[in-house]
Motif scaffolding. Structure first.
Motif, short mmCIF file in Angstrom:
data_model
loop_
_atom_site.label_atom_id
_atom_site.label_comp_id
_atom_site.label_asym_id
_atom_site.label_seq_id
_atom_site.Cartn_x
_atom_site.Cartn_y
_atom_site.Cartn_z
N ALA A 170 0.82 -1.21 0.00
CA ALA A 170 0.00 0.00 0.00
C ALA A 170 0.85 1.26 0.00
O ALA A 170 0.46 2.27 -0.58
N ARG B 165 4.83 2.27 -4.87
CA ARG B 165 4.43 2.38 -6.27
C ARG B 165 4.69 0.99 -6.83
O ARG B 165 5.82 0.52 -6.86
N ILE C 77 -5.38 -2.66 -0.51
CA ILE C 77 -5.24 -1.99 -1.81
C ILE C 77 -6.38 -2.46 -2.70
O ILE C 77 -7.13 -3.37 -2.33
N HIS D 80 -4.22 -0.02 -7.71
CA HIS D 80 -2.94 0.33 -7.07
C HIS D 80 -1.75 -0.05 -7.96
O HIS D 80 -0.66 0.49 -7.80
#
Length: 145
Positions: free
Chosen positions: A57, A60, A85, A89
């Protein structure tokens, strides 16, 4: 030097590679410092996770193939399942980063993760690269099969 404490092992690390068959996270989320990149290459089954959901979470997230990741990558599927997530995401694929379609790291402190499922196409591309390099410098031995 072998270290049996993952928190100590990750202390000061810039790059972390997880290549285990572990069904549970192999480190605590707090052990990951700012700017770390994680290559998650193990536990590629829907019911196993090497990476803590909170780390996913906070990152990237990139994959080799989005469809495959949403079918097979336990790190991602379990984090989606527990609401940490959602599928959105996933920032993009490694290929999209390489060709410039998707931006990779957006700041120096950002944690990035590449969740790899080991697609055969990646193996073929790596083999073609090594073969071309060997031909170019005359190394290696050709064997008839």
């Amino acid at each position: 030097m072998a270290i049996d404490d993952t928190t100590r092992a990750l202390d000061g690390a810039d790059i972390v590679v997880t290549a285990t068959a572990s069904p549970v996270p192999v480190f605590e989320a707090a052990a990951v410092g700012p700017g770390v990149h994680i290559n998650a290459v193990g536990s590629a089954t829907p019911t196993a996770r090497e990476i803590p959901a909170v780390t996913l979470a906070a990152s990237r997230l990139f994959v080799d193939d989005t469809r495959a990741a949403l079918l097979e990558a336990g790190d991602i599927l379990l984090a989606i399942g527990d609401g940490t997530i959602d599928a959105g995401h996933i920032a993009g694929t490694l290929g999209e980063v390489i060709i410039g379609r998707v931006e990779g790291r957006t700041d120096d402190a950002q944690i990035t993760i590449f969740e790899s499922l080991g697609l055969g196409l990646e193996d073929v591309a790596a083999a073609a690269f090594v073969h071309a390099a060997a031909l170019a410098d005359g190394s290696g031995t050709e064997v008839e099969v």
